[in-house]
Design an enzyme around this catalytic site. Structure first.
Site, PDB file in Angstrom:
ATOM      1  N   LYS A   1      -8.047   8.442   8.817  1.00 47.20           N
ATOM      2  CA  LYS A   1      -8.012   8.741  10.261  1.00 47.20           C
ATOM      3  C   LYS A   1      -8.804   7.646  10.996  1.00 47.20           C
ATOM      4  CE  LYS A   1      -5.497  12.444  10.125  1.00 47.20           C
ATOM      5  NZ  LYS A   1      -4.170  12.447  10.749  1.00 47.20           N
TER       6      LYS A   1
ATOM      7  N   SER B   1       3.248  14.271   7.828  1.00 47.16           N
ATOM      8  CA  SER B   1       2.643  13.679   9.018  1.00 47.16           C
ATOM      9  C   SER B   1       3.585  13.783  10.218  1.00 47.16           C
ATOM     10  CB  SER B   1       2.335  12.206   8.740  1.00 47.16           C
ATOM     11  OG  SER B   1       2.275  11.475   9.942  1.00 47.16           O
TER      12      SER B   1
ATOM     13  N   ARG C   1     -13.953  12.288  17.099  1.00 43.20           N
ATOM     14  CA  ARG C   1     -14.099  13.648  16.549  1.00 43.20           C
ATOM     15  C   ARG C   1     -15.366  13.770  15.698  1.00 43.20           C
ATOM     16  NH1 ARG C   1      -9.819  15.791  18.897  1.00 43.20           N
ATOM     17  NH2 ARG C   1      -7.820  14.744  18.686  1.00 43.20           N
TER      18      ARG C   1
ATOM     19  N   GLY D   1      -3.599   5.706  16.820  1.00 38.83           N
ATOM     20  CA  GLY D   1      -2.581   5.693  15.762  1.00 38.83           C
ATOM     21  C   GLY D   1      -1.275   6.289  16.257  1.00 38.83           C
TER      22      GLY D   1
ATOM     23  N   ASP E   1      -7.271  17.762  12.465  1.00 41.62           N
ATOM     24  CA  ASP E   1      -8.285  17.118  13.309  1.00 41.62           C
ATOM     25  C   ASP E   1      -9.521  17.993  13.521  1.00 41.62           C
ATOM     26  OD1 ASP E   1      -6.635  14.912  13.510  1.00 41.62           O
ATOM     27  OD2 ASP E   1      -5.673  15.628  15.339  1.00 41.62           O
TER      28      ASP E   1
END
Ligand code: S3P
Length: 445
Positions: A351, A174, A403, A97, A324
């Site tokens: 995400k 963001s 993740r 992303g 994250d």
């Protein structure tokens, strides 16, 4: 690589360096494209995600070399060379992303108006992720952006356009959107203002300042940039990624008798929220800042040891500083006595996967007490997580999300019995050597 995970024979102990910060590494690759001369980044993260950015700048004409942690990017022939091509440049952003959103902002005003432009695409996960948050404000500046299949999604074509500065209010704090708008602002006529970035990571601002770009700090994370500025070459050292370190440091907080040190850990204030949570959750957290700042980024040695576990609460304001790390903090919550609450985290649903849904489902598969909310999770512990047998392990779903895979590998350490990840290889997106590093701390490597 085996997909089977067995419970840990004991505590995690030792010191390690984690790979370079992913956000800084993306920026080092992408910003080299518009610098006035050859740029260099040591400690650069070589992983699938950052390779997407590197391949992109190479396709856009940059001269790129990478060996032994050292990245060199020279701007190459520049945007005019792309104008004469008959076909758009095709860039596959893979799972990244950051590559897609930063490129949208950079290319909108960097590409020459007359050319065929660039088509950005991505893998199945990235093709589902929202791009309108970047596209809409860029169009307000005059960007020529076309979604080729579905509105607000990749694949997307960008053609060069003459951009005009605008004042933006970010709908979510963001760093990716903020960065895209600042990069567009650099190529726009006038002064672009970006408000609402709040506590989001500021690696872009730091690297642009190293490059001699003037940014106005308007307070509360609001920024302004004047278009037409020259960005000088840079030579930076990338600090260790806190988001990668978090798996081991959280495991140390969770497993009795553990003590883990991560050397060269980035200490950027916008990235250390998880360390504050570990402290609130009763772990000992020691930060040695003796190494001092290096080229715009702080780093130091961080040691976490298991101590007196207690539940934690995370609210919306803190989310950008640990966005994250939430999957692995959710794993930690299963070991804490009482109810831990994560709220204001709806962003996790967009995400690399829907991380709230996947974490809730995976932890429940292991017997955890989890309630899922639209914007968070409530987890009550302590619960001894339960895997399966060697012949019939509990299979944990990753949806190819690095993740989730690493967070659930930590959960599996503390579980009784066997677990398996459906796609352990996806850790290569940000941390190709993750399982080897984990084995090293378990002294079974
Ligand atoms: C990133 C910013 C964060 C983070 C992502 C990397 C960056 O996303 O989750 O992994 O490099 O700017 P948002 O900016 O969308 O919050």
């Amino acid at each position: 690589m085996s997909s089977l995970l067995s419970c840990a024979p004991g505590p995690l102990q030792g010191a390690l360096c984690v790979p370079g910060d992913k956000s800084v590494s993306h920026r080092a690759a992408l910003f080299g494209l518009f610098a006035t001369g050859p740029c260099r980044a040591t400690g650069w993260l070589d992983a699938a995600d950052t390779r997407s950015s590197l391949a992109a700048v190479r396709a856009l004409g940059a001269e790129v070399s990478y060996a032994d942690g050292v990245l060199e990017v020279a701007p190459g022939a520049g945007p005019e060379a792309l104008a004469v091509r008959g076909e758009p440049v095709a860039i596959d952003c893979g799972n990244s992303g950051t590559t897609a959103r930063l490129l949208l902002g950079l290319l909108a005003g960097w590409l020459p108006p007359a050319g065929p432009g660039v088509v950005l695409s991505g893998d199945a996960s990235l093709s589902k992720r929202p791009m309108a948050r970047v596209i809409d404000p860029l169009r307000d500046m005059g960007a020529d952006i076309t979604c080729l299949e579905t509105p607000g999604r990749l694949p997307i074509r960008v053609r060069g356009a003459k951009l005009t500065a605008a004042e933006h209010h970010l709908p979510v704090p963001s760093a990716q959107v903020k960065t895209a708008l600042l990069l567009a602002g650099l190529n726009a006529a006038g002064r672009t203002v970006v408000r609402g970035g709040g506590a989001s990571r500021d690696h872009t601002e730091r690297l642009l300042r190293v490059m001699g770009v003037q940014l106005e700090d308007l307070g509360d994370g609001d920024l302004a940039v004047a278009g037409g500025q020259v960005a000088e070459r840079f030579d930076i050292a990338v600090p260790g990624d806190p988001s990668s370190a978090a798996f081991f440091l959280t495991a140390a907080a969770m497993i009795p008798a553990s003590r883990v040190t991560v050397t060269g850990h980035a200490l950027n204030e916008g990235r250390v929220g998880a360390l504050r949570v570990l402290r609130r959750a009763g772990a000992q957290v020691a930060i040695d800042r003796a190494r001092g700042p290096r080229q715009g980024e702080m780093l130091g040695d961080v040691t976490v040891a298991h101590d007196q576990p207690r539940p934690f609460v995370i609210t919306a304001e803190e989310i950008p500083t640990l966005v994250d790390e939430i999957p692995v903090l959710a794993v930690l919550a299963t070991a804490l006595p009482g109810t831990s609450v994560i709220s204001g985290a709806a962003e996790l649903r967009v995400k690399e996967s829907d991380r709230l849904a996947l974490m809730a489902a995976n932890l429940k598969r292991l017997g955890a007490e989890v309630t899922e909310y639209p914007d968070g999770l409530e987890i009550t512990g302590p619960v001894r997580l339960r895997g399966g047998t060697d012949a019939d392990p509990v299979v944990l779903e990753t949806a190819g999300d690095h993740r989730i895979a690493m967070a659930m590998a930590i959960a599996a350490l503390t579980a009784e019995g066997r677990c398996a990840l459906d796609d352990p290889g996806c850790v290569a997106v940000s941390y190709p050597d993750f399982f080897t590093a984990l084995d090293g701390l378990l002294n079974r490597g």
